[in-house]
Design an enzyme around this catalytic site. Structure first.
Site, PDB file in Angstrom:
ATOM      1  N   TYR A   1       0.805  -1.243   0.000  1.00 44.62           N
ATOM      2  CA  TYR A   1       0.000   0.000   0.000  1.00 44.62           C
ATOM      3  C   TYR A   1       0.831   1.283   0.000  1.00 44.62           C
ATOM      4  O   TYR A   1       2.030   1.225   0.169  1.00 44.62           O
ATOM      5  CB  TYR A   1      -1.099  -0.027   1.047  1.00 44.62           C
ATOM      6  N   GLU A   2       0.175   2.385  -0.274  1.00 42.45           N
ATOM      7  CA  GLU A   2       0.853   3.677  -0.516  1.00 42.45           C
ATOM      8  C   GLU A   2       1.845   3.594  -1.677  1.00 42.45           C
ATOM      9  O   GLU A   2       2.883   4.247  -1.673  1.00 42.45           O
ATOM     10  CB  GLU A   2       1.575   4.186   0.741  1.00 42.45           C
ATOM     11  N   GLY A   3       1.484   2.808  -2.683  1.00 43.50           N
ATOM     12  CA  GLY A   3       2.384   2.606  -3.823  1.00 43.50           C
ATOM     13  C   GLY A   3       3.214   1.362  -3.587  1.00 43.50           C
ATOM     14  O   GLY A   3       4.007   1.321  -2.648  1.00 43.50           O
TER      15      GLY A   3
END
Lengths: 591, 591
Positions: B440-442
């Site tokens: 997550y978050e890229g």
């Protein structure tokens, strides 16, 4: 839901082209096995895995097993029916002795089918897998009566089997075990004690469960020298050899585990249960280890099998999921975005998986062939060499293929991005299931210690000397410019492994902690060298058919391995040579 | 049940001795922060984590969140009460602007407390964590009215916040997003669409939830140039600024995930929900990325936090579990066996964890200090340099610390052997929780691409040039024989990183696929170089107090890192230089 398609084509390549099994048609098991029969078995095994076992894999994960108040255990929906089909189709007896109802086919074939079973449904595969282990222990150590009593029903799948080693206070260190066996006047024993983590210990798949239990006969020596092996059936065989009276043993609980939920991991309570000695008194560990060595190959196989399943699904996702554009211009200009397989970092994860899996499968097949040669070759030197290889390489197959298999499955999950973390897509299950393979049948750390502490020095280092000679011969044989880079990689990884071995011999004896400290990286370097050698064997075979798409793809995949795996050799060598000093520098209380 | 003890002593060492925060007492936030205050906050944060958050971590995993038919969501037992205490104690506002009720303390301190929160209970920590992200977005882009309306209640913890980016067909590729915003006569917008994977999207912890939602205003351009940011509260603030009328948005479902079960991951359905534009039309992504960059630091921190929690528990197990004897003779001769910490391969797993964690924590603290300097330094050059570092190093903090944090937690599980696989012991949860941080978050692949595709070339390569100069200066400063090996390692990893950078500059521009293909190993090499540099900083500080047990242990731990981590540099360099050829050789249909 994840799908599974058996790697039949790959096995055909390995068996026919790389390992050339037809040359062994003079050996038992191989003789009836022409190319058509072999291919038909692979196809059928693959079909059963895809169509019967894969569809109940996720159900098994979600439902898990249920223990009832009376100690009975229900497997997840579909397992019982699938097991019935499995047994009826004769899959249980594939590699077993025809004298007891088996088909007597070679290991190399039964392991191929086992990969398909585990890849489609690892938790299911453990029920016949453990039975196979128990069969091997009885073959190795049982009396003829015991063999007649148990083997036919186990080989037909009517009865299943288990192995009972671990107790709450002792896992790796079996010398501590306390389960007691008291001799009875009729020659039997009463077994009392608690065993834990007993895979397939209780379930509803078969009409009887044959437990092989390590215990200490009253008055036996302490430690590993006082351990005996017993066969302790759930139902005592009656005069006709059928399941009769219920024995005094029970499943006391199921473990909640990270994965393999479809397999019942049991606490087993033996309360004066009736059992019979297998083999000699106090010699139980030896028989258990005969079986365990083969079981370790099976665990390495699971590492590969799960990696394959995760790879297939990550590949399908990478081709399907549209997100972003290729760095070198749109590849799907009419769509809203390109499939993510165009992105190099997605390729990296796919190629890491693919190039590992191909070599790991070759390694498993090659090792299975060694097992066949060890048992069946008519040439004493061949038997000795194959036996040496099995001893030396079993810990490597177990630990390297499971370490890398777990990471490979984790790479497969990563390809899915956020969906990989959502249970519905099934990738989490692969990672969770795979995680046990680094632990059971001896943790991977124990494998590394077995390698450096025992296997390396065996018979005056005969096994590794022989293996080095095999690598040298492969390089010396040479090859065209297609094959050459693979041979160079064999030479360079072998050189690193040789240097690491020399370092270990010199420093491991001076300070045993050096051997222990370097064992992990030594095993990793050894595993990498083996897979590089497998790639050389595959490259030689594939180069003969260059121009054919399947073989060209194989060669391209191998070149990725040379670029992206082989550079790890130097790192492992440096870590091996770091030795124990900094690793053991802290006192326990300094942590 | 696993326990958690906050690493207070380690933070004291980092803040006071390694980074010398007292030298920044002229800066806002630092001025009120004498050593006693700082230590007291660390102690209190640690106590809250151990005593309130850790005990409900496993419950959170087992129970998960429950969605009811009306779309409401209940968090696991104990979460609501713990959150109330968390908010009341003021932990939410630690690093936030005093103008809106925050305490205005430096990042370096709020990140230290955040590590403790996440280490004790990662799923819990995400509720305030996401709120912090939403606060930052409003600070960065909100109007003064919006700030007055939302920030005080979010900073007090009365209201929580979320970020809504992902839709079923678009995650990484936000240009594809479809959620629509229709302007209304009163200046507000009606938002319609479906968002998925919304962490903390619905729950029972706070009286209102403030959603920050990316959407496309009717008629806006396609792709990333037409995306705007909206604030969409669950309850519309009334005239007094309190939670009023219910907005037309709802949690449509919860995801079943591999881990972080205590955090509600929601499908959010916006059905003409009322929202207000944040910042300018079509400029939403820019604000979202301001916030996302800080969130990425927070995810890197989670990698470290879980690694610490797993380490502590594996260490306790290794000291407690008796199994086998030391290779160099019994260490616990009166007991039935030695504690497994005597075994080198167990040490390897503990030291791998310990030496990584120490450096990762230093890296997080160092990065947080850069964030403080970027925002608060009175010197323009310092601000510029710190800003450059934050841009360059954020993807490395995020990806390297989570890649290694996951493996570190997995090592912790391995120390437990079979118990590690049993949920009851809690190690599985750490591994399952940690797995999301790579995504997550890229995803970590996106971080690597951000690094090589954007951050490296920024401002004529000013950030990396500046970072290299810092490494050179550290080496040039020299040190005694204790420090020297650390400086040599900085020099050698820096040389490898420089060579890799030069290769990328030359080959990445020729073929963008080369940049993509090498991005992962480049980031890994960069991360290793950063941690080596951190070890040099710690060694310099520790060497000043040589002879003191804490500092001697630190130096010993660092030497392990030099022996067993630094050798990975050459491998990553070789992989970087392998480029795209073999990685991209297969056509999609050849897989």
């Amino acid at each position: 839901m994840p799908s599974y398609s058996a790697p039949v084509r790959d096995y055909q390549f390995l068996l026919h082209e790389v390992l050339g099994v037809s040359q062994y048609s003079n050996l038992p098991g191989f003789s009836d096995l022409d190319k058509e029969t072999l291919d038909a078995i692979l196809e059928e095994g693959g079909k059963f895995a895809s169509e019967v076992l894969a569809p109940i894999n996720r159900t098994g994960d979600i439902q898990g097993c249920t223990r009832h108040d009376d100690g009975s255990v229900t497997t997840p929906d579909g397992f019982k029916d699938a097991y019935k089909q499995f047994a009826e189709a004769g899959w249980m007896g594939l590699g077993q002795d025809p004298e007891y109802g088996g088909q007597g086919l070679p290991h190399i074939l039964s392991l191929a089918v086992a990969e398909m079973t585990s890849g489609a449904n690892m938790a299911f595969g453990m029920y016949p897998g453990l039975t196979g282990g128990a069969v091997r222990a009885l073959v190795a150590g049982g009396s003829e009566d015991q063999k007649q009593m148990y083997l036919p029903k186990m080989i037909s799948g009517e009865w299943t089997g288990t192995m009972n080693l671990t107790e709450p206070h002792c896992g790796t260190d079996l010398g501590l075990l306390r389960t007691k066996a008291v001799p009875q006047a009729d020659g039997s024993y009463r077994i009392s004690g608690q065993k834990i983590w007993i895979s397939s210990g209780e379930h509803d798949l078969s009409s009887n469960i044959i437990h092989l239990v390590l215990a200490r006969i009253e008055g036996a020596p302490d430690g590993v020298k006082g351990i005996s092996l017993f066969v302790v059936p759930k139902f005592l065989p009656d005069a006709n050899g059928d399941a009769g009276e219920r024995n005094t043993l029970q499943c006391g609980g199921l473990e909640e585990k990270m994965g393999i939920h479809g397999n019942a991991t049991c606490v087993m309570n033996y309360d004066g249960a009736k059992g019979w000695l297998v083999g000699e008194e106090n010699k139980g560990l030896k028989i258990m280890f005969v079986m365990m060595n083969e079981a370790r190959l099976g665990v390495g196989l699971q590492g590969l099998a799960i990696a394959e399943a995760a790879y297939q699904n990550s590949l399908a996702f990478a081709k399907d999921r549209l997100q972003g554009r290729s760095l070198t211009g749109p590849k799907n200009p009419d769509g809203p975005a390109d499939p993510i397989i165009v992105h190099p970092d997605v390729r990296r994860m796919l190629m890491d998986q693919k190039s590992f899996i191909a070599a790991a499968r070759c390694f498993i097949a090659w090792a299975a062939l060694q097992a066949d040669l060890e048992h069946n070759s008519d040439d004493a030197d061949t038997r000795e060499k194959a036996g040496d290889y099995m001893a030396l390489l079993t810990p490597i197959v177990k630990a390297y293929l499971t370490d890398k298999g777990f990471l490979s499955a984790s790479n497969g999950l990563q390809v899915f991005g956020g969906s990989g973390y959502v249970e519905e897509w099934g990738m989490s299950q692969f990672v969770r299931d795979a995680r046990i393979t680094l632990i059971y049948e001896g943790t991977n750390g124990v494998q590394a210690l077995d390698l450096v502490g025992r296997k390396l020095a065996m018979n005056g280092m005969r096994p590794i000397t022989s293996f080095f000679a095999e690598l040298d011969a492969c390089v010396a044989e040479g090859g065209d410019e297609t094959v050459k880079p693979f041979l160079d990689a064999v030479a360079s990884t072998k050189a690193a492994l040789k240097e690491a071995t020399d370092w270990l011999v010199e420093n491991g004896l001076k300070d045993f902690n050096n051997a222990g400290a370097s064992s992990h990286d030594y095993l990793q370097l050894f595993g990498l060298t083996c897979l590089t050698y497998m790639w050389a064997l595959m490259a030689k075979a594939a180069a003969k058919k260059a121009g054919d798409p399947f073989h060209d793809t194989k060669l391209k995949t191998g070149r990725y391995f040379l670029d992206r795996w082989v550079p790890e050799a130097g790192m492992h060598l440096a870590k091996v040579k770091a030795g124990a000093a900094s690793m053991m520098a802290l006192e326990s209380e300094e942590f």
